[in-house]
Every structure is written in structure tokens, then in C-alpha cells.
Design an enzyme around this catalytic site. Structure first.
Site, mmCIF file in Angstrom:
data_model
loop_
_atom_site.group_PDB
_atom_site.id
_atom_site.type_symbol
_atom_site.label_atom_id
_atom_site.label_comp_id
_atom_site.label_asym_id
_atom_site.label_seq_id
_atom_site.Cartn_x
_atom_site.Cartn_y
_atom_site.Cartn_z
ATOM 1 N N HIS A 138 0.878 -1.170 0.000
ATOM 2 C CA HIS A 138 0.000 0.000 0.000
ATOM 3 C C HIS A 138 0.919 1.224 0.000
ATOM 4 C CE1 HIS A 138 -3.806 -2.093 1.452
ATOM 5 N NE2 HIS A 138 -2.870 -3.034 1.586
ATOM 6 N N LYS A 219 -6.266 -4.804 -8.951
ATOM 7 C CA LYS A 219 -6.495 -5.330 -7.608
ATOM 8 C C LYS A 219 -7.983 -5.331 -7.303
ATOM 9 C CE LYS A 219 -6.153 -6.547 -3.322
ATOM 10 N NZ LYS A 219 -5.690 -5.638 -2.271
ATOM 11 N N HIS A 221 -10.600 -5.753 -4.330
ATOM 12 C CA HIS A 221 -10.606 -5.664 -2.868
ATOM 13 C C HIS A 221 -12.036 -5.597 -2.363
ATOM 14 C CE1 HIS A 221 -9.812 -4.408 1.228
ATOM 15 N NE2 HIS A 221 -8.516 -4.621 1.024
ATOM 16 N N HIS A 248 -8.393 -9.670 -2.866
ATOM 17 C CA HIS A 248 -8.708 -9.733 -1.438
ATOM 18 C C HIS A 248 -10.210 -9.999 -1.403
ATOM 19 C CE1 HIS A 248 -8.565 -7.596 2.728
ATOM 20 N NE2 HIS A 248 -9.790 -8.063 2.549
ATOM 21 N N HIS A 274 -3.547 -12.492 1.114
ATOM 22 C CA HIS A 274 -4.196 -12.941 2.355
ATOM 23 C C HIS A 274 -4.834 -14.316 2.197
ATOM 24 C CE1 HIS A 274 -3.578 -8.930 3.873
ATOM 25 N NE2 HIS A 274 -4.403 -8.397 3.006
ATOM 26 N N HIS A 322 -9.077 -0.758 8.046
ATOM 27 C CA HIS A 322 -10.280 -0.880 7.224
ATOM 28 C C HIS A 322 -11.385 0.081 7.645
ATOM 29 C CE1 HIS A 322 -8.805 -4.048 4.670
ATOM 30 N NE2 HIS A 322 -8.202 -4.518 5.742
#
Length: 569
Positions: A138, A219, A221, A248, A274, A322
Site C-alpha cells: 500500500h 487489484k 478488494h 482480497h 491474504h 479498514h
């Protein structure tokens, strides 16, 4: 008449040779030298009264006649392909040869010519590895780059635009405008960079424009909505442009379960961030996805390895990263669903078996950008202590385990993101992105970080001292960090489409742009020493994990190597 040295004297002069063993830092891991390229009696070494002098180990040959720019002498190379003692020649910022350095006019078997144009780096008694690759970053602050480089990481892949809420959570650089600004910022850093666009969208156009703008992948997410429709659409676009997708998955199982996600993949290759689940993903059984052939599984360093402190620190980290609130019960329940001691313990073992293939950081978003390498080796140590020697080891050493674990942060992320022709291993033709370690500090604090053939970071003492070694000695930036040397020693990775559109010229970029490629045909079998495909079962009540019927469980570590012995803070 030749002179015969005993092993102890030889190791202290030229470094270990075949059959010698080296301990990695303060771990219980020992590697054994498998091959030595040296011609005994003709080794080269720099220094007063030593070999690399004109007419001796140094030839009169010019650079044009074959002399290399830099030679690393007598280093012990640790890479996925072997553990060998060799000299390494560097030319034009790339690895030119691995073999025997010296003067071909008077020495036999010379494959690396030393001349007046050659700089010497002493590798005697040192371990040489490829620069690390962190494939889950990130980009929250630029200071991460200094921290990563100082730890031995020379390539970062991820997404973000700075400390925005989206970046803090989701590893995306969304849209062409943001991607272009980050590509321009990349010119200022002596590190290889590649950016992921946002993959959450149910129509192709908005995703395709990000790849055309220079993103090396997309990505998906859950914080942006990783629905089956978004997964299917994102992978469809990736297939068109030969880029990777990182995912993710949906912790809350709102849009489907892990089986739904697997079905949406349609056997298309994907990099699963993850894969254990503490960092996010279908609760409680995202871990079973590591048994799919099209899944390239990674996990991040906050759960590496499982310790007595792992569970306690994760809840607070998750709430911050988050954008959750402790006074909202649903937010707390969301966080607690992700932190499971059983799956974290299984993650240790799945890494040791080679079922999990990559370790990365999740920088400032539940992970630590400067600890990818040390936590990888802490995991290897813990597994050696708890599980013993790996089946398949030859001899009383940990060579197979060492090769497996070094691959997790070097060659495997490089293969996964289509950059393995440039970086990821100590092999001829690749960028000379290298780390030189004292064995006592291996995996913790590199002695030198070499970027594109020149020293970028080094352990350096007081600049006003009469010699380089007086305290305080700490990792500091060297000349590769300044001026035009940045662009001459590092690259920025982009999509093939962006490279063909001359995006660098349009944006006024100074770094070379290298296109990612050969991604969409990958399977887990392409990953080195980490391609085990177990059938994973997770008990929905107890969270116990089984691989091919075997229960995967281990105790948390209460003490680790490579920790407080090496750090003040």
C-alpha cells in the site's frame, strides 16, 4: 610447490567452500555449500598484498575487451536454484557472469575478466541473495521505500496514492490520472516499482483504461466490492492485456462463499493476497483456495510466524486499516471473524510444505514493509524447530528449506507479476539487484544493497570519521539514490499496452519502462519450490485445517530469532 590451507584458514581468507556449513543469523537454519567455482590456488581477493593487482589477478584488458564493471569476489550465493560459492561479474548494471574472476593471461578457467575498469566488492565470508520483491504494498507514504531498501527489498508492487482512505485499505491506484502521477513520482526513487489499478467494476472500459495508462495489473478488494461479477469482469480484462489480478476476497460472504469465488475465477490465473484470511477474505475458509492450480497464493508478514502475540495485535490493526469503529458492533464482529488462531497456525505449516508460495508485507495496512525478509526466515526457523528437517533434504543441512523460503520473496513474486526476466534471482542477464549479508546478520540487516550494479544502501559509520567503521553504524543511502543514477539503476514496470504507447515519453519519465509479460498462462506449477497443491478442508465450527487429510496445527512461538538481539526498538 603448492601450499595446502586447512579449512578454518581457508574459510577465513576466501569464505566457505564445498562441504562447509553456515548458520543463518541466530536461527537454527544451516546451509551447506553445494558447489565452488573457485580454482583452488587461483582465487582472487582485493587488498594490500592481495591478488587483484596489475599483472596478477587484474589483467590489462579494457572494458571494451571484456573487463567487467564490478566484481563481487568469493560470495556464497543463496538462491532458489542453488547454494554456491562464486565470483559475480556485473556489467551495464546487469549480472554478466557467475563463475571464476581473474586475469585470463595468467590464470585458468577465468570467466569474469578483471581489468583497470573493474570495481571490487569483497564477498568473502558473505552471503549474496537477490534483492527482495514485495508484491503487496500500500503506497501510503514515500518513506516506505527507504525502509524497504534498507531491509534488502529492491522492488515494490502494489497500489495507492498516499495516505488516502482508499489507499490505506485497498492497494489500488485507481484511474489513469492517479496512475500517471505515481509513475512520475516513481522517477524519484532508486527502487523498481509497479502499480496496480482498481479492478472492482462490472464493465470492462474503466478497467482497460487503467492498464493502458500503465498499471501492471488490477487489484480486487472487498472494500470496493469483490462480487462474482466484478471478479469475472476483471479477469476478462486481464486476459485481454496479459496482466495479473490480485484479489482480497469477501470476508463477510455477502456476495457468495469461497466456492463462489473459485467458480468466478473460471480457472484463470490470479494472485490471492491474504490466502490465510487474517488480512481478509472469505471467513473462515479462504485458506482452501491454495489448493487450486490457477491460484498463486501469498500471505503477509503480520501473521509470520504464529506467535503468542499475533492474535492480540491484529484486532487493533484491522480496525484502523479498514476504517472500522469500535462503537459499531457490526464492525467489531467483522474484525473478529478474520482473526483465527487455527488458520494462522496452519499458515505456518502450509508455507513450510510449499503450498503457500509468496510472502509480502501489506505495508502500513496490517503489515510492516521492512520486515518481509526477516519474518520469512523467522517462519523457516520456527518450522525447523517444530517440524524438524524437511523430507527431501540431502545431508545434514537445511538447503531445501532455505531455497524454498528465499523463493517466497524473490523469484516467485517475480514470476507471478511477469517480471522474472528482469529480476528475482541471481542469474545471468538480470538486473544486478543484490544483497550482501554478513551471516551473523543474515535476513536482518544487509551489509550492502546493490541496485542495478551500484551500492544503493550500506551499513555506514560516522561520515566525519577517518575510516568508514566508527559508530554509530547504520543503514544509509549511497550514491545510487541521487541524480541521474536513479534512472540508470532502476526501472518502472508497466503494461505492454502502455509501453507500446510510449507512455514514458508522454509523461516525461526518466526511468526505463519495462513491460510485464507471460502472465496469463501461468499456473502454480510454474512457481519455484512452492507449488504443492493440497486438498484443504476447514471445519466451520472449530476452524481446524486439514491438508490431504492431515491436521495442520502448531504451537505459537514465545521466543524468536532475528528479533530483540538485533534491534534497539
Amino acid at each position: 610447490m603448492s601450499y595446502r590451507m586447512d579449512r578454518h584458514s581457508y574459510a577465513h581468507t576466501f569464505g566457505p567452500t564445498v562441504g562447509d556449513k553456515v548458520r543463518l543469523a541466530d536461527t537454527e537454519l544451516f546451509i551447506e555449500v553445494e558447489q565452488d567455482y573457485a580454482t583452488y590456488g587461483d582465487e582472487v581477493k582485493f587488498g594490500g598484498g592481495k591478488v587483484i593487482r596489475d599483472g596478477m589477478g587484474q589483467s590489462p584488458l579494457s572494458r571494451a575487451e571484456g573487463a567487467v564493471d564490478v566484481v563481487i569476489t568469493n560470495a556464497l550465493i543463496l538462491d532458489w536454484w542453488g547454494i554456491v560459492k562464486a565470483d559475480v561479474g556485473i556489467k551495464n548494471g546487469r549480472i554478466y557472469a557467475i563463475g571464476k574472476a581473474g586475469n585470463p593471461h595468467i590464470q585458468d578457467n577465468v570467466s569474469i575478466i578483471i581489468g583497470p575498469s573493474t570495481e571490487a566488492i569483497a564477498g568473502e565470508g558473505m552471503i549474496l541473495t537477490a534483492g527482495g520483491i514485495d508484491a503487496h504494498v500500500h503506497f501510503i507514504c514515500p518513506q516506505q521505500i527507504e525502509t524497504a531498501l534498507a531491509s534488502g527489498v529492491t522492488t515494490l508492487v502494489g497500489g495507492g496514492t498516499g495516505p488516502a482512505a482508499g489507499t490505506k485499505a485497498t492497494t489500488c491506484t485507481p484511474g489513469a490520472w492517479n496512475i500517471h502521477r505515481m509513475l512520475q513520482a516513481a522517477d524519484g526513487f532508486p527502487i523498481n516499482l509497479g502499480f496496480l489499478g482498481k479492478g472492482n467494476g462490472s464493465q470492462p472500459a474503466a478497467l482497460a483504461e487503467q492498464i493502458k495508462a500503465g498499471a501492471i495489473g488490477l487489484k480486487l478488494h472487498e472494500d470496493w466490492g469483490t462480487t462474482p461479477a466484478a471478479i469475472d469482469n476483471c479477469l476478462g480484462v486481464a486476459e485481454d492485456y496479459d496482466v495479473q489480478v490480485a484479489i482480497h476476497t469477501d470476508t463477510l460472504n455477502e456476495a457468495g462463499f469461497v466456492e463462489t469465488t473459485i467458480a468466478a475465477l473460471k480457472n484463470r490465473v490470479i494472485h490471492t493476497y491474504h490466502t490465510e484470511g487474517a488480512g481478509g477474505g472469505h471467513a473462515p475458509d479462504i485458506i482452501k483456495i491454495c489448493g487450486e492450480l490457477n491460484v498463486l497464493p501469498s500471505s503477509t508478514n503480520p501473521t509470520r510466524p504464529y506467535t503468542i502475540n499475533t492474535l492480540e495485535e491484529h484486532l487493533d490493526m484491522l480496525m484502523v486499516c479498514h476504517h472500522l469503529h469500535r462503537n459499531i458492533p457490526e464492525d467489531v464482529a467483522f474484525a473478529e471473524s478474520r482473526i483465527r488462531r487455527e488458520t494462522i497456525a496452519a499458515e505456518d505449516i502450509l508455507h513450510d510444505l510449499g503450498a503457500f508460495s509468496i510472502i509480502s508485507s501489506d505495508s502500513q495496512a496490517m503489515g510492516r514493509v521492512g520486515e518481509v525478509i526477516c519474518r520469512t526466515w523467522q517462519t523457516a526457523h520456527k518450522m525447523k524447530v517444530q517440524r524438524g528437517q524437511l523430507p527431501g533434504e540431502t545431508g545434514n543441512n537445511d538447503n531445501l528449506r532455505a531455497k524454498r523460503y528465499v523463493a517466497k520473496y524473490t523469484i516467485n513474486p517475480a514470476i507471478t507479476h511477469g517480471i522474472s526476466e528482469e529480476i528475482g534471482s541471481v542469474e545471468v542477464g538480470k538486473l544486478a539487484d543484490l544483497c550482501l549479508w554478513s551471516p551473523a546478520f543474515f535476513g536482518v540487516k544487509p551489509e550492502l544493497v546493490i541496485k542495478g550494479g551500484i551500492v544503493a544502501y550500506a551499513q555506514m559509520g560516522d561520515a566525519n570519521a577517518s575510516i568508514p567503521t566508527p559508530q554509530p553504524v547504520h543503514m544509509q543511502p549511497m550514491f545510487a539514490n541521487y541524480g541521474g543514477a536513479i534512472a540508470a539503476t532502476s526501472v518502472t514496470f508497466v503494461s505492454q499496452k502502455a509501453a507500446k504507447k510510449d507512455i514514458g515519453e508522454k509523461l516525461g519519465l526518466s526511468k526505463p519502462l519495462v513491460a510485464v509479460k507471460n502472465i496469463r498462462q501461468l499456473t502454480k506449477r510454474d512457481l519455484k519450490l512452492n507449488n504443492y497443491l493440497p486438498h484443504i478442508e476447514v471445519d466451520p465450527e472449530t476452524y481446524e485445517v486439514r491438508a490431504d487429510g492431515e491436521l495442520l496445527t502448531c504451537e505459537p512461538a514465545s521466543v524468536l530469532p532475528m528479533a530483540q538481539r538485533y534491534f534497539l526498538f
